[in-house]
Write an enzyme that holds these catalytic residues in place. Structure first.
Site, PDB file in Angstrom:
ATOM      1  N   LYS A 212      45.842  53.113  30.988  1.00  0.00           N
ATOM      2  CA  LYS A 212      47.229  53.351  30.863  1.00  0.00           C
ATOM      3  C   LYS A 212      47.697  54.837  30.597  1.00  0.00           C
ATOM      4  O   LYS A 212      48.679  54.864  31.164  1.00  0.00           O
ATOM      5  CB  LYS A 212      47.805  52.203  29.862  1.00  0.00           C
ATOM      6  CG  LYS A 212      48.549  52.057  29.418  1.00  0.00           C
ATOM      7  CD  LYS A 212      49.717  52.038  30.746  1.00  0.00           C
ATOM      8  CE  LYS A 212      51.220  52.078  30.352  1.00  0.00           C
ATOM      9  NZ  LYS A 212      52.569  51.537  29.657  1.00  0.00           N
ATOM     10  N   CYS A 266      57.813  55.702  26.798  1.00  0.00           N
ATOM     11  CA  CYS A 266      56.309  56.267  27.540  1.00  0.00           C
ATOM     12  C   CYS A 266      55.843  56.983  28.027  1.00  0.00           C
ATOM     13  O   CYS A 266      55.312  57.967  27.406  1.00  0.00           O
ATOM     14  CB  CYS A 266      56.148  55.437  28.699  1.00  0.00           C
ATOM     15  SG  CYS A 266      56.922  53.587  28.427  1.00  0.00           S
TER      16      CYS A 266
END
Ligand code: SAJ
Length: 421
Positions: A212, A266
């Site tokens: 991720k 993010c």
């Protein structure tokens, strides 16, 4: 294992859609959040965040009795932790929300339960979570103690959905599932397969965590490349937008778009988790973050140069008489999300520094945030009518539709390359 009840801890941008999608598959879901307002809103069948179609899915799930929210953890067969992982001073990942969530669910865990960490996390966070759980429940066994024979299964399964497309991507995207043991991975896959149409690919927890972080760092590094090009091209008097269009005609080149900086929750955060874990080695990833973070200051400098140019064309005029219009506040096009937005930061700074009037156009919101009280929210037409200098910060659809002739004679700083300059 049979799953009849799922609990989602953290009902934000990821947790709430995930809870709602499970519930839409007729699985009993208990959503847990520390925020009483958010719990009350959901229990009324409403939502506290903005995401297309989510209101309908949550409303149906609550009225049909499949989704219920609570401020306290309750027994379930599977627990998904989707709490924030921000960074603190010095870009150090802050795992305190994961720690609190672990301590909240530990008392209700029972043999056979599955615990999944969905929050984007530094490598090792899933093992740390399992250690917190084991400390709180010495009567149960965990994968780090008993391997595949453990009472509790633990896995990391990062979310990868794009804000604005969450409900579609939750179902269609492939999922990376990293169990602490193989049985943990298989149990997590069985759970996700209740709604995921994409492939569920199995690995270990550390690789899933790194995967991720790698995806978002890949994007950050590539955006930094585009941003650096835009700064180089300014020096060399080359149109960066034309340059990228041309270079992208090469079959193996695909350069992203420069902008005023990288926003959102993010891409501007996750690469720091890699840098923090391997500070000596992560040179490129760190530099990319620095390049992207330095872009807003560069844009403000360009705006001042444009104001100076306008003044030089209008002798006798003062900076106080120059009206600046900032186009866009959101962190990316066609959304209303202003959190972590470089456009918002730049506009705040402009409103502080510019001696004259600053107007703002943001078609996706109705009221300006308190930090912009010195500015005025107006329509595209009103802004063009009164402004001398336009600063384009977000490529929202209505801005792309502005007729080029209506911009003639205005001083323009276009950070997205959508207007003729
Ligand atoms: N941006 C540019 N130029 C580009 C592309 C993006 O300047 O060519 C900027 C945007 O304007 C924005 C920022 O980057 O300020 C981030 O936007 P984004 O659309 O790239 O990503 P997010 O933050 O909305 O979502 C990302 C996604 N990650 C990847 O595409 C690798 C999403 O799939 C993740 O689930 C999400 O982060 C997350 O939650 O981690």
């Amino acid at each position: 294992m049979s799953i009849s009840k799922v609990s989602v801890i953290g009902l934000g941008y990821i947790g709430l859609p995930t809870a709602a999608v499970f519930a839409s598959r007729k699985i009993q879901v208990i959503g847990v959040d520390v925020n009483q307002h958010c719990v009350d809103t959901i229990n009324r069948g409403q939502i506290h965040i903005v995401e297309p179609d989510l209101d309908m899915v949550v409303h149906a799930a609550v009225t049909e009795g499949y989704l219920r929210a609570s401020t306290t953890a309750q027994a379930a067969d599977a627990f998904l932790i989707a709490v924030p992982t921000p960074f603190r001073e010095g870009f150090k990942p802050d795992l305190s929300y994961i720690e609190s969530a672990s301590k909240a669910i530990a008392p209700v865990l029972k043999k056979g339960d599955l615990v999944i960490l969905e929050s984007t996390s530094p490598v090792g966070a899933t093992e740390q979570m399992a250690a917190w759980l084991a400390e709180a429940r010495p009567d149960l066994s965990f994968p780090q103690q008993k391997g595949d024979a453990s009472d509790i299964r633990v896995a990391h399964c990062p979310e990868r959905v794009l804000p604005g497309h969450v409900l579609r991507e939750l179902v269609q995207n492939d999922r990376v599932i990293g169990g602490m043991t193989e049985k943990c991975s298989l149990a997590a896959r069985a759970l996700y397969k209740t709604f995921v149409e994409g492939e569920c690919v199995l690995t270990n927890a550390r690789t899933a965590e790194m995967c991720k972080l790698t995806e978002n760092s890949f994007r950050d590094v590539n955006i930094a490349f585009a941003n650096e090009l835009s700064i180089i091209c300014e020096e060399l008097k080359v149109d960066v937008w034309e340059l990228i269009r041309l270079a992208n005609r090469h079959p193996r080149v695909n350069i992203l778009q420069p902008g005023p900086g990288v926003g959102g929750h993010c891409i501007a955060v996750d690469p720091w988790f890699i840098v923090d874990s391997a500070p000596e080695q992560a040179r490129l990833i760190r530099t990319a973050r620095q390049v992207n973070d330095s872009k807003p200051a560069w844009v403000i400098e360009k705006l001042h140069a444009a104001i100076g140019e306008h003044l030089s064309k209008h002798p006798g005029k003062t900076a106080q008489e120059v009206v600046v219009a900032c186009f866009g506040l959101a962190f990316k096009p066609d959304i209303d999300d202003l959190r972590e937005s470089p456009a918002l930061e730049i506009t705040k700074e402009v409103s502080k520094r510019h001696a004259g009037k600053v107007v703002v156009v943001e078609p996706n919101i109705h009221t300006l945030p308190a930090s912009l009280e010195a500015t005025v929210l107006c329509t595209v037409e009103e802004a063009i009518k009164q402004a001398d200098v336009l600063l384009l910060l977000v490529d929202h659809k209505p801005f792309k539709a502005i007729a080029p002739q209506s911009l003639e004679g205005l001083q323009i700083v276009d950070t997205r390359g959508i207007w003729p300059v």
